[in-house]
Write a protein that holds these residues in place. Sequence first.
Motif, PDB file in Angstrom:
ATOM      1  N   LEU A   1       0.856  -1.188   0.000  1.00 53.22           N
ATOM      2  CA  LEU A   1       0.000   0.000   0.000  1.00 53.22           C
ATOM      3  C   LEU A   1       0.886   1.231   0.000  1.00 53.22           C
ATOM      4  O   LEU A   1       1.667   1.452   0.927  1.00 53.22           O
ATOM      5  N   LEU A   2       0.787   2.031  -1.050  1.00 54.70           N
ATOM      6  CA  LEU A   2       1.557   3.269  -1.157  1.00 54.70           C
ATOM      7  C   LEU A   2       0.693   4.408  -0.639  1.00 54.70           C
ATOM      8  O   LEU A   2      -0.298   4.791  -1.271  1.00 54.70           O
ATOM      9  N   ASN A   3       1.075   4.939   0.509  1.00 52.62           N
ATOM     10  CA  ASN A   3       0.242   5.923   1.201  1.00 52.62           C
ATOM     11  C   ASN A   3       0.996   7.218   1.422  1.00 52.62           C
ATOM     12  O   ASN A   3       0.992   7.795   2.498  1.00 52.62           O
TER      13      ASN A   3
ATOM     14  N   MET B   1      11.370  -1.548  -5.242  1.00 51.70           N
ATOM     15  CA  MET B   1      10.299  -2.407  -5.719  1.00 51.70           C
ATOM     16  C   MET B   1      10.828  -3.621  -6.470  1.00 51.70           C
ATOM     17  O   MET B   1      10.270  -4.710  -6.387  1.00 51.70           O
ATOM     18  N   LEU B   2      11.926  -3.442  -7.173  1.00 53.67           N
ATOM     19  CA  LEU B   2      12.461  -4.532  -7.984  1.00 53.67           C
ATOM     20  C   LEU B   2      12.937  -5.701  -7.129  1.00 53.67           C
ATOM     21  O   LEU B   2      13.161  -6.800  -7.629  1.00 53.67           O
ATOM     22  N   GLU B   3      13.110  -5.459  -5.834  1.00 56.29           N
ATOM     23  CA  GLU B   3      13.542  -6.509  -4.929  1.00 56.29           C
ATOM     24  C   GLU B   3      12.366  -7.295  -4.362  1.00 56.29           C
ATOM     25  O   GLU B   3      12.532  -8.147  -3.501  1.00 56.29           O
ATOM     26  N   VAL B   4      11.152  -7.006  -4.833  1.00 59.56           N
ATOM     27  CA  VAL B   4       9.949  -7.683  -4.345  1.00 59.56           C
ATOM     28  C   VAL B   4       9.369  -8.488  -5.502  1.00 59.56           C
ATOM     29  O   VAL B   4       8.570  -7.982  -6.280  1.00 59.56           O
ATOM     30  N   PRO B   5       9.762  -9.750  -5.649  1.00 61.94           N
ATOM     31  CA  PRO B   5       9.374 -10.507  -6.835  1.00 61.94           C
ATOM     32  C   PRO B   5       7.995 -11.151  -6.777  1.00 61.94           C
ATOM     33  O   PRO B   5       7.503 -11.611  -7.801  1.00 61.94           O
ATOM     34  N   SER B   6       7.377 -11.205  -5.591  1.00 62.88           N
ATOM     35  CA  SER B   6       6.152 -12.003  -5.471  1.00 62.88           C
ATOM     36  C   SER B   6       4.947 -11.180  -5.049  1.00 62.88           C
ATOM     37  O   SER B   6       4.060 -11.662  -4.354  1.00 62.88           O
ATOM     38  N   LEU B   7       4.906  -9.925  -5.458  1.00 63.62           N
ATOM     39  CA  LEU B   7       3.817  -9.040  -5.049  1.00 63.62           C
ATOM     40  C   LEU B   7       2.487  -9.495  -5.665  1.00 63.62           C
ATOM     41  O   LEU B   7       2.410  -9.835  -6.846  1.00 63.62           O
ATOM     42  N   ARG B   8       1.441  -9.516  -4.825  1.00 57.68           N
ATOM     43  CA  ARG B   8       0.101  -9.883  -5.283  1.00 57.68           C
ATOM     44  C   ARG B   8      -0.813  -8.665  -5.417  1.00 57.68           C
ATOM     45  O   ARG B   8      -1.677  -8.636  -6.276  1.00 57.68           O
ATOM     46  N   SER B   9      -0.624  -7.677  -4.536  1.00 58.33           N
ATOM     47  CA  SER B   9      -1.498  -6.491  -4.553  1.00 58.33           C
ATOM     48  C   SER B   9      -0.652  -5.228  -4.533  1.00 58.33           C
ATOM     49  O   SER B   9       0.279  -5.105  -3.724  1.00 58.33           O
ATOM     50  N   PHE B  10      -0.982  -4.297  -5.422  1.00 55.36           N
ATOM     51  CA  PHE B  10      -0.400  -2.956  -5.372  1.00 55.36           C
ATOM     52  C   PHE B  10      -1.557  -1.977  -5.292  1.00 55.36           C
ATOM     53  O   PHE B  10      -2.374  -1.880  -6.209  1.00 55.36           O
ATOM     54  N   VAL B  11      -1.633  -1.265  -4.172  1.00 54.53           N
ATOM     55  CA  VAL B  11      -2.741  -0.342  -3.926  1.00 54.53           C
ATOM     56  C   VAL B  11      -2.179   1.056  -3.744  1.00 54.53           C
ATOM     57  O   VAL B  11      -1.365   1.299  -2.848  1.00 54.53           O
ATOM     58  N   LEU B  12      -2.590   1.952  -4.606  1.00 48.95           N
ATOM     59  CA  LEU B  12      -2.189   3.354  -4.525  1.00 48.95           C
ATOM     60  C   LEU B  12      -3.311   4.111  -3.834  1.00 48.95           C
ATOM     61  O   LEU B  12      -4.434   4.149  -4.335  1.00 48.95           O
TER      62      LEU B  12
END
Length: 830
Positions: A404-406, A419-430
């Motif tokens: 969650l980008l807040n 971000m490039l170090e997070v290979p398994s992201l399921r949700s990106f919420v702005l």
Amino acid sequence: MGNKIKDVKERLDKIVGEKSFHLTEGLMARAVEGRHTSSIVNESEILGRNDEKEMIIEMLLGDLSDRNGVSVFAVCGMGGLGKTTLAGLVYNDKRVEGHFDLRIWVSVSDDFDIKRLTGAIVESIEPGSCNITNLDPLQRRLLEKLSGRRYLLVLDDVWNEDREKWDRLKDVLRCGAKGSKVVVTTRSLKVALIMATLPVHHMDFLSEDDSWSLFEQRAFDNRRMEEDHELFEIGKAIVKKCGGLPLAIKALGSLMQFKSTKSEWLYVRDSKIWDLTDNGSTILPALRLSYDNLPPQSRQCFAYCCVFVKDSQMEKDTLIELWMANGFIPSKGETTLHDTGHEIFNDLVWRSFLQDVEENIAGKTVCRMHDLMHDLALSIMTYDLCIVDSLTDLKIPEKVRHLLLNIRSVGGVTLNEAMLEVPSLRSFVLHPNTGFSWKEVSPWILKQKYLRVLDLGARIMFGNNGKLPRLISNSNHLRYLDMSCSNIVFLPESICDLQNLETLKLIGCSELCKLPKHMRYMRNLVYLDIKWCRSLTCVPPKLGQLTSLRRLSIFIVGKAEGYRIGELKELNLAGELEIKELDNVRSQVDAENANLKRKHDLVSLNLRWSDHKEENLPNDVEGVLESLQPHSNLKKLSISYYRGSKFPNWMMCSVLKNLVKLSLYSCSRCEQLPPLGKLHSLKNLVIFGMDSLKCFDPEYYGDGKISFQALETLQLVGMRSLEEWTTMDRQDVFPCLRELYIYNCPKLTNLSALPTLKELRIGENEMLIKSVNNLTSLSSLDIENLQLAILPDGLFQNLEALESLELRGMPNIETAKSDVWFVFSEAIET
């Protein structure tokens, strides 16, 4: 292989154990109650607070007053005790309501911004009236509203410890009449001591008896006591461990209602989780027990709610869409994931994991999480969720699944390295209103191979041309995509490559003019929301092939094959549906193909013809509307630019028995209304631009004993031929009508007897003013856009209940008879 499975199972058990007993340090240090709280409470469910309620009411009605003009009473206590509930009980008491000229409720929380709070107070006094952006004129407006009036102001959930900020707000509040009071609720004793002029009231925990009564109310329901004697004894031990905290008691009570055996109750009573405390508190362990006893799918759905910022208002439909996208909702035979999601939502509400369920102004079901519940969800999602609140020292755990980008964009910032170090992201919420552009966040997104949820918040910009990059189509696992309120002009065909996409939201994309023509191949699409896309002139062809589609906010009828209304036939649509360009429906048979009668989950339906003033009427327009009969479950119906001379038969009978709101816009050729008085659930009626209607016929009221028995709000606008409105001397018409708005009905000269009417707005109708003095219950009168120089003599003679008078758009008004000023001096703040 068996040994490997055993090893994996042991490792999983260890992880589950660690997470079950892990409580994040300092969770209780900053648990803020719901920022947007409500004054509405269900008094029948409140126990053990009557003495406190009576004490506060006695103080409010007493003569105590501060020498500076306003007395401040503070209610202090920890989260979950029910401070807001107690304040609501006092606020809604009839004695309090009758004692104060104004009652104002404002939720504060940690944002003690003087301008925001001043605007919120003004808005609470006069909803929809405040559009002032500068502080000084805003404060002057508040002074006008409060000056000389005895008011009660509740400031709920205050965290501000800056005395200067409070003094600046208090200076404005001193203008009220003697006896004005301010009630403050807070968790901080320091805040209470800064603000209070009267002794602070410290809320205590519930007594053992009241705790038991609250638990019993939830846990035992209508069970017979002799059958559950053993459970009663075990239940009392469970309640004792809750420490008298209402929130924990309610949560556990709701849990135990679904457990019927002694062993199940003993398991909860003897659970080791009670031994884990946070600063000596058993609150989160008690809530954790209730969480652990949820079904697995409900546990996942609840925990995921913390991707919403604390105190956020959450839409029920959005929650279900996100749960589906993450695979949290299991398949149950023939029951759809959509319907199972509703079951999970309702279960979480009943068990007090979600609260404050209501219908918002847009007709959507919304809810909130108590902050203790939010903290519980965060503790569960410790390893899976990362909330970015600051760009300084930005570190994102490598195995985080939901981000969650807040934070607000500072322009040109590069976010991709972390971000490039997070290979398994399921949700990106702005988070909405952060102000990021696609250029800034795209490096984060386009590298994600397994993304399921992409919520770009509101108003994200896709460059100067509003073009969505083709690269987004590489997100093969994407199931939820929200680009609402963006500047996107058209969606590329490559969006159709997202074969797993279930939810596509484009709400308020006002520049969007084209959707991909091959969307019919997106077979997993369940929700397509294109509401308020005003530049859109057509929908993709053959949408009827999207057999999984449950929500389609707009369907634009075309003439060619694949665009006709029959595309709706096999779609099991729910929620709201607007059908536009009904002029293109060729015949009654063509209209029947829409199959609206069988769409039992539709709640809102808007039937709209073209607003072009053409001489040639559409073919068989009356037969078309007759064939568009909706299901009887419909709650909201709007008919716009219908050019038939009569309404359909299904509006003449009991088909619309559940209808709550009806709007008829510019049905210019209809000379007679259907018997709307028969609609026993109708609360809101809008009739706009019916140029041929001259009077309300007796048939309009129906033949029942009570006509319009539930109607609360009535609007008559642009009725240029309307001459007569009579209730036929019946005493059983409009028994609940509270608000009436009449605008631009120049021939209407009299009003019916409306004994319950409280609020009246009249515009561009000078002839109607004289009949106002017959409305003896009227408390608010708004007159606008008249050319009168003086108000009629005797206008206020019988208006003894009048509290508010507003004159707008009357440039010629110069003087008024003396009785006006007599009423002003006796009852009205001018």
